[in-house]
Design a protein around this motif. Structure first.
Motif, short mmCIF file in Angstrom:
data_model
loop_
_atom_site.label_atom_id
_atom_site.label_comp_id
_atom_site.label_asym_id
_atom_site.label_seq_id
_atom_site.Cartn_x
_atom_site.Cartn_y
_atom_site.Cartn_z
N VAL A 191 0.86 -1.18 0.00
CA VAL A 191 0.00 0.00 0.00
C VAL A 191 0.90 1.23 0.00
O VAL A 191 2.00 1.23 0.57
N ALA A 192 0.42 2.30 -0.65
CA ALA A 192 1.22 3.53 -0.73
C ALA A 192 0.31 4.70 -1.06
O ALA A 192 -0.70 4.55 -1.77
N GLY A 193 0.68 5.87 -0.57
CA GLY A 193 -0.04 7.08 -0.91
C GLY A 193 -1.42 7.15 -0.30
O GLY A 193 -1.66 6.69 0.81
N SER A 204 3.95 8.01 2.34
CA SER A 204 4.33 6.79 3.05
C SER A 204 3.86 5.54 2.33
O SER A 204 2.90 5.55 1.55
N ALA A 205 4.54 4.43 2.61
CA ALA A 205 4.23 3.14 1.99
C ALA A 205 4.53 2.02 2.98
O ALA A 205 5.43 2.15 3.83
N GLU A 206 3.81 0.90 2.85
CA GLU A 206 3.96 -0.23 3.76
C GLU A 206 3.70 -1.53 3.02
O GLU A 206 3.04 -1.55 1.97
N ALA A 207 4.22 -2.62 3.58
CA ALA A 207 4.03 -3.96 3.00
C ALA A 207 3.45 -4.88 4.06
O ALA A 207 3.90 -4.88 5.21
N ALA A 217 7.31 -1.23 7.38
CA ALA A 217 7.37 0.12 6.82
C ALA A 217 8.36 0.15 5.67
O ALA A 217 9.45 -0.43 5.75
N LEU A 218 8.01 0.84 4.59
CA LEU A 218 8.88 1.02 3.43
C LEU A 218 9.40 2.45 3.41
O LEU A 218 8.82 3.33 4.06
N PRO A 219 10.48 2.71 2.68
CA PRO A 219 10.92 4.10 2.53
C PRO A 219 9.81 4.93 1.89
O PRO A 219 9.05 4.41 1.07
N PRO A 220 9.67 6.20 2.26
CA PRO A 220 8.63 7.03 1.64
C PRO A 220 8.92 7.28 0.17
O PRO A 220 10.07 7.28 -0.26
N MET A 221 7.86 7.50 -0.57
CA MET A 221 8.02 7.85 -1.98
C MET A 221 8.55 9.28 -2.09
O MET A 221 8.53 10.05 -1.13
N VAL A 259 8.29 3.27 -8.75
CA VAL A 259 8.38 1.81 -8.70
C VAL A 259 9.27 1.41 -7.52
O VAL A 259 10.41 1.87 -7.41
N PHE A 260 8.73 0.54 -6.67
CA PHE A 260 9.49 0.06 -5.51
C PHE A 260 10.13 -1.29 -5.84
O PHE A 260 9.46 -2.21 -6.29
N ASP A 261 11.44 -1.36 -5.59
CA ASP A 261 12.20 -2.60 -5.78
C ASP A 261 12.51 -3.19 -4.41
O ASP A 261 13.31 -2.62 -3.66
N PRO A 262 11.89 -4.34 -4.05
CA PRO A 262 12.13 -4.89 -2.71
C PRO A 262 13.56 -5.36 -2.49
O PRO A 262 14.02 -5.42 -1.34
N GLU A 263 14.28 -5.69 -3.55
CA GLU A 263 15.67 -6.14 -3.38
C GLU A 263 16.58 -5.01 -2.92
O GLU A 263 17.41 -5.19 -2.04
N SER A 264 16.40 -3.84 -3.52
CA SER A 264 17.24 -2.71 -3.14
C SER A 264 16.57 -1.82 -2.09
O SER A 264 17.21 -0.90 -1.56
#
Length: 370
Positions: A191-193, A204-207, A217-221, A259-264
């Motif tokens: 989820v994001a935005g 903000s964004a989350e998985a 928590a993911l890094p913010p856009m 675009v979010f890359d989970p690897e990086s």
């Protein structure tokens, strides 16, 4: 048939024949099957059972839709256009009907037999998102508004599609609505935005891991993205957030995506994705054709497909499109009124007759072959 061996599923019948009989039973009758015996319950709830339904071509295609419980009333007739515009822009008019909140249901349409059903047993937040995770056979409902207060909620509901039971999931760390959302990988929902309770657009964004029932928590856009659209097109589990707008530019949709890359664990801005500043990207759909996921949009009576390499929307020759088709809702074998089951060779249109109680405009939709 490659299924785990059980003894005497049906007394007097060989196991293979008994299993084929069970595989043919429609999904709506599975709750009754589970009541017959412990053996039948474990059999029809096992992951291999659903795999064999697909292999034997007995699986049914279901489209899940978040819809109002009844169609909203017509807008008031007003000669002064400004009065009509004022009514449309007033959130209280949109969400409250005759003093009562506009309630939503999770409905399901079976494209195999044209059956419509309401999945009762739980209150669905207004404007929530629904996402299916095919690999773990779960449907997740996230966020939206409290129908009584019209405030964003962090509620998460998880439906086990194998056994038909609901549970409360761990709530979202951030209460939000009108956000981008998509499944990526076996059990992850991104989820994001969207916006918060003060109508501030979010970065903000989350998985969410639906199996572990945990949030990360993911890094913010880089940008605020209210009313953005989420999708995942590749097997790389990348999450794409399309367009959206910031707090100070409400209603003017951005032309780019992130675009979010989970690897990086990083976001990348992709420009030139959405050249329609006045149009909401939620009216697009991800469509599976010949095993490939494609991104489609209806514009001026034509279905267009986005070409990611050239970053252009290209029209598709799908025959005469019915004028009523302005939105796309995807499933694994059909899209709105269009059947893509023939691999893009012989396109044909089919009108779907929905009962009146299912006329409400779907805010969110997802699909599963089960």
């Amino acid at each position: 048939m490659g299924f785990l061996q059980f003894e005497q599923l049906i007394p007097g019948l060989p196991d293979d024949l008994a299993m084929e009989c069970l595989l043919r039973v429609p999904i709506t009758s599975h709750p009754s099957l589970r009541l017959v015996s412990h053996l039948w319950k474990s059999t029809v709830s096992h992951p291999s059972f659903f795999s064999n339904r697909r292999l034997a071509r007995f699986a049914e295609n279901h489209v899940f839709l978040i819809q109002p419980q009844s169609p909203p009333p017509p807008l008031p007739v007003a000669e002064d256009k400004s009065l009509l515009e004022e009514f449309e822009s007033d959130d209280s008019n949109k969400q409250v009907v005759n003093g009562s909140p506009l309630l939503y249901n999770l409905n399901v349409f079976n494209t195999n037999n044209d059956e419509w059903r309401c999945l009762a047993g739980v209150t669905i937040p207004t404007f929530s998102q629904c996402v299916v995770l095919p690999a773990v056979r779960k449907l997740v409902v996230l966020g939206g508004w409290d129908p009584a207060t019209l405030e964003p909620v962090s509620r998460v509901l998880v439906l086990d599609l194998a056994v038909g039971t609901w549970r409360e999931g761990s709530p979202m760390p951030t209460a939000r609505s009108f956000f981008a959302c998509a499944a990526a990988g076996p059990s992850t929902v991104y989820v994001a935005g969207g916006h918060d309770g003060q109508k501030n657009a979010l970065r903000s964004a989350e998985a969410y891991d639906a199996v572990a029932d945990k949030w990360k928590a993911l890094p913010p856009m880089a940008e605020e993205r209210d009313e953005s659209y989420g999708l995942s097109l590749t097997n790389e589990e990348k999450f794409c957030v399309i367009s959206g707008y910031g707090t100070e530019s409400q209603g003017r949709f951005r032309p780019d995506a992130e675009v979010f890359d989970p690897e990086s664990n990083t976001w990348e801005i992709v420009s030139g994705v959405w050249p329609y500043p006045g149009n909401n990207p939620k009216s697009t759909a991800v469509v599976t054709v010949e095993g490939q996921r494609r991104w489609w949009y209806v514009l001026e009576g034509e279905i267009k497909e986005f070409q990611w390499e050239d970053k252009v929307w290209k029209g598709l020759n799908l025959g005469s499109i019915p004028k009523r088709v302005t939105e796309l809702w995807s499933s694994s074998s059909s899209v709105s009124l269009i059947d893509v089951g023939n691999g893009g060779v012989n396109w044909r249109w089919q009108h779907v007759h929905a009962p009146p109680r299912f006329f409400g405009f779907p805010f969110s939709a997802s699909h599963l072959l089960i």
